[in-house]
Design a protein around this motif. Structure first.
Motif, short mmCIF file in Angstrom:
data_model
loop_
_atom_site.label_atom_id
_atom_site.label_comp_id
_atom_site.label_asym_id
_atom_site.label_seq_id
_atom_site.Cartn_x
_atom_site.Cartn_y
_atom_site.Cartn_z
N ARG A 98 1.74 14.37 -57.95
CA ARG A 98 0.67 13.46 -58.39
C ARG A 98 0.67 12.12 -57.46
O ARG A 98 -0.26 11.33 -57.02
N ILE A 99 2.05 11.85 -57.13
CA ILE A 99 1.94 10.71 -56.19
C ILE A 99 1.55 10.79 -54.69
O ILE A 99 0.59 10.20 -54.06
N ALA A 126 2.73 4.69 -55.63
CA ALA A 126 1.43 4.91 -55.25
C ALA A 126 0.63 3.62 -54.85
O ALA A 126 -0.41 3.53 -54.17
N ARG A 127 1.31 2.52 -54.76
CA ARG A 127 0.97 1.38 -54.10
C ARG A 127 1.38 1.12 -52.88
O ARG A 127 0.78 0.78 -51.71
N PHE A 131 6.58 5.36 -60.34
CA PHE A 131 5.12 6.27 -59.72
C PHE A 131 4.24 5.02 -59.47
O PHE A 131 3.58 5.15 -58.41
N LYS A 132 4.03 3.95 -60.06
CA LYS A 132 3.23 2.71 -59.75
C LYS A 132 3.72 2.18 -58.41
O LYS A 132 2.98 1.90 -57.67
N LYS A 147 -5.79 9.83 -51.91
CA LYS A 147 -6.97 9.20 -52.52
C LYS A 147 -6.96 7.85 -51.93
O LYS A 147 -8.20 7.28 -51.57
N ARG A 148 -5.85 6.99 -52.22
CA ARG A 148 -5.95 5.54 -51.79
C ARG A 148 -6.27 5.17 -50.41
O ARG A 148 -7.01 4.36 -49.92
N GLU A 170 -1.06 12.85 -54.19
CA GLU A 170 -2.33 13.16 -54.34
C GLU A 170 -2.80 11.60 -54.49
O GLU A 170 -4.15 11.30 -54.01
N ALA A 171 -2.24 10.63 -55.01
CA ALA A 171 -2.60 9.31 -55.39
C ALA A 171 -2.57 8.53 -53.94
O ALA A 171 -3.56 7.91 -53.69
N VAL A 172 -1.60 8.91 -53.07
CA VAL A 172 -1.55 8.34 -51.73
C VAL A 172 -2.84 8.80 -50.98
O VAL A 172 -3.37 7.89 -50.33
#
Length: 325
Positions: free
Chosen positions: A256-257, A224-225, A220-221, A263-264, A259-261
């Motif tokens: 969630r991944i 997302a990065r 996940f980390k 947002k980032r 969505e995280a992308v």
């Protein structure tokens, strides 16, 4: 010359396994799964195989492209769940659809596989070696899933997606592709244990079934990065801005991944279409299946710029830009 997508196709099994049914197999709940992954159900093969689904998806893509199998110069299949080591799945597809002129090749970059295969197809076309290439992502992950492991069995599904990539006048785009083998243990699928005259007898552990194993937090980390970094880099290399992009078509691993992308990189959620709720994570098949659905829903129009981005075991990642025609 550059490569363009001229047709899409997909094949997903009819059988579905929803979260309520999974509650009977492992200690989990529909609410827990949806909150953490966005998945509601996944399609599971019964009679179909990864190879048969790949062939069905290929036939649909060819029909949409209005091209015959014998016009294909190459078949590239991305998979990590083939039922056999040899012959390649691409050769199985060739035999099934009658693409007797095609060079056949399998590629394994796990969930990044379709991006890697698409970039490879474009490179062959831009080099002037081939004109028409079938690019397929096909996975039968139910065969390599431990259905007693609630950390992985809630995630994966089966399916295949295909595109026909053909040569067209114009400049190609520059892909962003990468790998980090030092983190390979975060997501693994062991193969059978080989026995030679010098290896000694096989142990009970050697004979145990081989399943997907994953360190979920690490993956996940990483995603997302790395995915936002790849998207920013591919835009920069191709001198495009975020406002030039209609959609970001990401590997469907986890809501969630995605969505995280979004947002980032500071882009609205509507530019990140998702179908993970219906199919779960289908590895290298997820992006072409999503493209196929988007086309069926009339979401894609000539001139639309799309970013396709994937990530997965290896660890691997990739991003490409395509202009819909």
């Amino acid at each position: 010359m550059t490569g363009i997508i001229k047709g899409t196709g997909a094949c997903v099994p009819r059988n579905t396994l929803d979260n309520r049914e999974l509650e009977k197999l492992v200690e989990t709940s529909d609410k827990w799964i949806q909150e953490r992954t966005g998945i509601q159900r996944r399609h599971i093969a019964a009679k179909d195989t990864a190879a048969s689904m790949a062939a069905k998806a290929a036939k649909e893509a060819l029909a949409q492209a209005k091209l015959k199998p014998e016009q294909m110069d190459m078949i590239l299949v991305s998979t990590m769940s083939s039922e056999e080591v040899m012959p390649s799945m691409a050769c199985r597809v060739q035999d099934e659809i009658g693409a007797f002129r095609a060079v056949c090749l399998d590629l394994n970059a796990a969930c990044s596989g379709f991006i890697m295969a698409y970039a490879t197809a474009c490179a062959y076309i831009e080099a002037g070696l081939f004109q028409n290439i079938l690019v397929i992502g096909s996975e039968c992950l139910s065969n390599v899933t431990d259905w007693s492991d609630r950390g992985t069995c809630i995630l994966f599904g089966d399916g295949a997606g295909a595109v026909v990539v053909t040569a067209a006048h114009g400049r190609g785009t520059i892909p962003v592709l990468g790998s980090d083998g030092t983190k390979g243990e975060a997501l693994t699928l062991k193969n059978r244990k080989n026995q030679t005259p010098f290896s000694g007898p096989l142990t009970k552990e050697d004979l145990s079934p081989c399943y997907i194993r994953m360190d979920g937090q690490t993956v996940f980390k990483f995603a997302a990065r790395k995915v936002p970094e790849a998207i920013e880099e591919v835009l920069l290399k191709n001198k495009l801005r975020k406002g030039d992009i209609k959609y970001y078509v990401l590997h469907q691993a986890n809501k969630r991944i995605v969505e995280a992308v979004a947002k980032r990189i500071g882009e609205p959620a509507y530019k990140f279409p998702m179908n993970i709720q219906e199919y779960g994570n289908t590895s290298s098949a997820s992006i072409p299946i999503l493209l196929w659905e988007m086309q069926k829903q009339n979401m894609l129009h000539p001139g639309d710029n799309l970013v396709l981005a994937g990530f997965g075991g290896g660890l691997t990642w990739g991003a490409v830009i395509i202009t819909w025609r």
